[in-house]
Design a protein around this motif. Structure first.
Motif, PDB file in Angstrom:
ATOM      1  N   LEU A  13     -58.455  -2.837  -4.887  1.00 40.01           N
ATOM      2  CA  LEU A  13     -58.625  -1.542  -5.543  1.00 40.01           C
ATOM      3  C   LEU A  13     -59.843  -0.807  -4.979  1.00 40.01           C
ATOM      4  CD1 LEU A  13     -57.190   0.139  -7.665  1.00 40.01           C
ATOM      5  CD2 LEU A  13     -58.767  -0.784  -9.382  1.00 40.01           C
ATOM      6  N   ASP A  14     -60.813  -1.526  -4.455  1.00 40.54           N
ATOM      7  CA  ASP A  14     -62.009  -0.904  -3.855  1.00 40.54           C
ATOM      8  C   ASP A  14     -62.655   0.083  -4.828  1.00 40.54           C
ATOM      9  OD1 ASP A  14     -61.577  -2.351  -1.543  1.00 40.54           O
ATOM     10  OD2 ASP A  14     -61.136  -0.626  -0.261  1.00 40.54           O
ATOM     11  N   TYR A  15     -62.683  -0.303  -6.101  1.00 35.72           N
ATOM     12  CA  TYR A  15     -63.195   0.633  -7.112  1.00 35.72           C
ATOM     13  C   TYR A  15     -64.515   0.153  -7.701  1.00 35.72           C
ATOM     14  CZ  TYR A  15     -62.509   4.621 -10.196  1.00 35.72           C
ATOM     15  OH  TYR A  15     -62.623   5.849 -10.808  1.00 35.72           O
ATOM     16  N   SER A  35     -70.418   0.347   0.397  1.00 33.16           N
ATOM     17  CA  SER A  35     -69.691  -0.875   0.774  1.00 33.16           C
ATOM     18  C   SER A  35     -68.205  -0.594   0.976  1.00 33.16           C
ATOM     19  CB  SER A  35     -69.847  -1.922  -0.330  1.00 33.16           C
ATOM     20  OG  SER A  35     -68.929  -2.984  -0.146  1.00 33.16           O
ATOM     21  N   HIS A  36     -67.576  -1.371   1.852  1.00 31.63           N
ATOM     22  CA  HIS A  36     -66.113  -1.236   2.036  1.00 31.63           C
ATOM     23  C   HIS A  36     -65.358  -1.613   0.758  1.00 31.63           C
ATOM     24  CE1 HIS A  36     -64.813  -5.604   3.191  1.00 31.63           C
ATOM     25  NE2 HIS A  36     -65.869  -5.638   2.405  1.00 31.63           N
ATOM     26  N   ALA A  37     -66.035  -2.277  -0.179  1.00 30.92           N
ATOM     27  CA  ALA A  37     -65.400  -2.631  -1.449  1.00 30.92           C
ATOM     28  C   ALA A  37     -65.499  -1.513  -2.482  1.00 30.92           C
ATOM     29  CB  ALA A  37     -66.034  -3.906  -2.005  1.00 30.92           C
ATOM     30  N   GLU A  80     -64.615  -1.205   9.390  1.00 35.33           N
ATOM     31  CA  GLU A  80     -64.379  -1.479   7.978  1.00 35.33           C
ATOM     32  C   GLU A  80     -64.061  -0.197   7.213  1.00 35.33           C
ATOM     33  OE1 GLU A  80     -68.266  -3.207   6.722  1.00 35.33           O
ATOM     34  OE2 GLU A  80     -68.591  -1.238   5.851  1.00 35.33           O
ATOM     35  N   HIS A  81     -63.670  -0.386   5.957  1.00 32.37           N
ATOM     36  CA  HIS A  81     -63.114   0.709   5.174  1.00 32.37           C
ATOM     37  C   HIS A  81     -64.152   1.736   4.735  1.00 32.37           C
ATOM     38  CE1 HIS A  81     -59.461   1.531   2.313  1.00 32.37           C
ATOM     39  NE2 HIS A  81     -59.739   2.547   3.102  1.00 32.37           N
ATOM     40  N   SER A  82     -65.429   1.434   4.955  1.00 35.15           N
ATOM     41  CA  SER A  82     -66.459   2.435   4.628  1.00 35.15           C
ATOM     42  C   SER A  82     -66.352   3.663   5.527  1.00 35.15           C
ATOM     43  CB  SER A  82     -67.855   1.812   4.733  1.00 35.15           C
ATOM     44  OG  SER A  82     -68.068   1.266   6.019  1.00 35.15           O
ATOM     45  N   LEU A 122     -55.115   3.753   5.606  1.00 34.95           N
ATOM     46  CA  LEU A 122     -54.392   2.475   5.658  1.00 34.95           C
ATOM     47  C   LEU A 122     -55.372   1.336   5.910  1.00 34.95           C
ATOM     48  CD1 LEU A 122     -51.942   0.583   5.941  1.00 34.95           C
ATOM     49  CD2 LEU A 122     -51.711   1.360   8.312  1.00 34.95           C
ATOM     50  N   ASP A 123     -55.689   0.596   4.848  1.00 31.77           N
ATOM     51  CA  ASP A 123     -56.416  -0.668   4.991  1.00 31.77           C
ATOM     52  C   ASP A 123     -55.374  -1.715   5.365  1.00 31.77           C
ATOM     53  OD1 ASP A 123     -57.588  -3.190   4.491  1.00 31.77           O
ATOM     54  OD2 ASP A 123     -58.923  -2.365   2.955  1.00 31.77           O
ATOM     55  N   MET A 124     -55.538  -2.322   6.546  1.00 34.81           N
ATOM     56  CA  MET A 124     -54.493  -3.220   7.064  1.00 34.81           C
ATOM     57  C   MET A 124     -54.219  -4.400   6.138  1.00 34.81           C
ATOM     58  SD  MET A 124     -53.000  -2.076   9.764  1.00 34.81           S
ATOM     59  CE  MET A 124     -52.251  -3.521  10.563  1.00 34.81           C
ATOM     60  N   LEU A 176     -53.725   2.881   1.070  1.00 32.87           N
ATOM     61  CA  LEU A 176     -52.947   1.641   1.057  1.00 32.87           C
ATOM     62  C   LEU A 176     -53.925   0.491   1.187  1.00 32.87           C
ATOM     63  CD1 LEU A 176     -50.787   3.783   1.864  1.00 32.87           C
ATOM     64  CD2 LEU A 176     -49.636   1.972   3.098  1.00 32.87           C
ATOM     65  N   ASP A 177     -53.926  -0.412   0.213  1.00 32.65           N
ATOM     66  CA  ASP A 177     -54.959  -1.441   0.190  1.00 32.65           C
ATOM     67  C   ASP A 177     -54.559  -2.565  -0.753  1.00 32.65           C
ATOM     68  OD1 ASP A 177     -57.443  -2.832   0.210  1.00 32.65           O
ATOM     69  OD2 ASP A 177     -58.532  -0.945   0.445  1.00 32.65           O
ATOM     70  N   ALA A 178     -54.824  -3.808  -0.325  1.00 35.18           N
ATOM     71  CA  ALA A 178     -54.642  -4.934  -1.238  1.00 35.18           C
ATOM     72  C   ALA A 178     -55.653  -4.879  -2.375  1.00 35.18           C
ATOM     73  CB  ALA A 178     -54.820  -6.250  -0.491  1.00 35.18           C
TER      74      ALA A 178
HETATM   75 MN    MN Z   1     -60.257  -1.422   1.490  1.00 32.24          MN
END
Ligand code: MN
Ligand code: MN
Length: 286
Positions: free
Chosen positions: A130-132, A142-144, A103-105, A209-211, A126-128
């Motif tokens: 914002l993960d902010y 968290s990956h978010a 995961e993105h973490s 790169l978040d797929m 690169l991500d769908a």
């Molecule tokens: Mn992400």
């Protein structure tokens, strides 16, 4: 004996690139399974020729080491330390880290470690999403919350996000208050925005790169699929545009239980292209 990434046969000391995996999905909030991502990406890497026809180079000539996977536990602080240790070792040796998620973490501790070796490090995500968020479901890491954490590490002015189409109202408000610069997927002229990024961000660059930045039609096997996404060719464009300044890369959120194989294949192929693009852009004139 795990299967290593294809053509990554160099010893650590001889390598220009060091691949490392992060088999963790502890904060995944919708579909679990990204922990199997590194293994699936490595497996699919063997489907491809070592000759990268689009770049005119052979990955057998690119010394790459596969370090294996970070040992993960439930405690993310411990995982962050483990990630920091390997990325610090790679950065200290002047080599290029390539993280496979998971995961993105994965990204914030990798960026923090690499920044020690590149004090003016900049980051493109690169991500769908914002993960902010400032943490999610009680998890600071968290990956978010990846872009939020990365912005705290390198400074929000040194971060750009591409491909965004999913964010909460609170995230949008926080991003506006903090002046986070992001590019939504869909309506934009990507090349123009990439030129702006190249002009605005000076110095060494880490690309994450978040797929799920890629449309689920091309990359269905992710934890949180989001329609209206980027095409694989647009991701190639991003890699080509930024490759001359890249010093680190990761490819995260491939979720094999939700995949028909195409996402892991695309992830593996994009990692292979990234290695080649960096060599091609950074070897000219040497
Ligand atoms: Mn992400
Ligand atoms: Mn995402």
């Amino acid at each position: 004996m795990p299967e290593f990434f294809a053509d990554a046969e160099a010893a650590f000391d001889d390598a220009r690139f060091v691949i490392w995996g992060y088999p963790f999905d502890g904060t995944a909030c919708f579909r679990k399974g990204a922990a199997d991502g590194p293994e699936a990406i490595r497996h699919h890497s063997h489907n491809f020729e070592s000759w990268l026809n689009e770049l005119g180079l052979d990955l057998r000539d690119v010394p790459t080491h596969d370090w294996g996977d970070v040992e993960t536990v439930a405690d993310q602080e411990a995982n962050n330390s483990a990630i920091g240790e390997i990325v610090d070792r790679i950065g200290a040796a002047g080599k290029f880290p390539v993280g496979l998620g998971g995961e993105h973490s994965l990204t914030p501790p990798a960026v923090a470690a690499l920044k020690q070796h590149y004090p003016n490090l900049t980051v493109v995500v690169l991500d769908a999403h914002l993960d902010y968020r400032d943490g999610y479901q009680g998890a600071k890491w968290s990956h978010a919350a990846t872009t939020r954490r990365v912005s705290e590490i390198v400074g929000v002015e040194c971060v750009r996000v591409i491909g965004v189409r999913s964010l909460s109202r609170e995230e949008q408000q926080a991003a506006r208050e903090d002046d986070l610069s992001y590019i939504e997927a869909g309506w934009v002229d990507l090349r123009e925005h990439l030129s702006d990024i190249v002009d605005a961000l000076d110095g060494p660059l880490y690309l994450s790169l978040d797929m799920d930045a890629i449309d689920p039609a091309f990359a269905p096997g992710v934890g949180t699929p989001e329609p209206f996404g980027m095409t694989p060719y647009e991701v190639l464009q991003v890699l080509n545009f930024l490759s001359d300044r890249l010093v680190g890369f990761d490819c995260v959120e491939t979720c094999p239980p939700a995949d028909n194989g195409n996402t892991a294949a695309l992830a593996a192929r994009l990692v292979r292209h990234a290695l080649g693009a960096v060599v091609k852009a950074q070897t000219a004139g040497e």
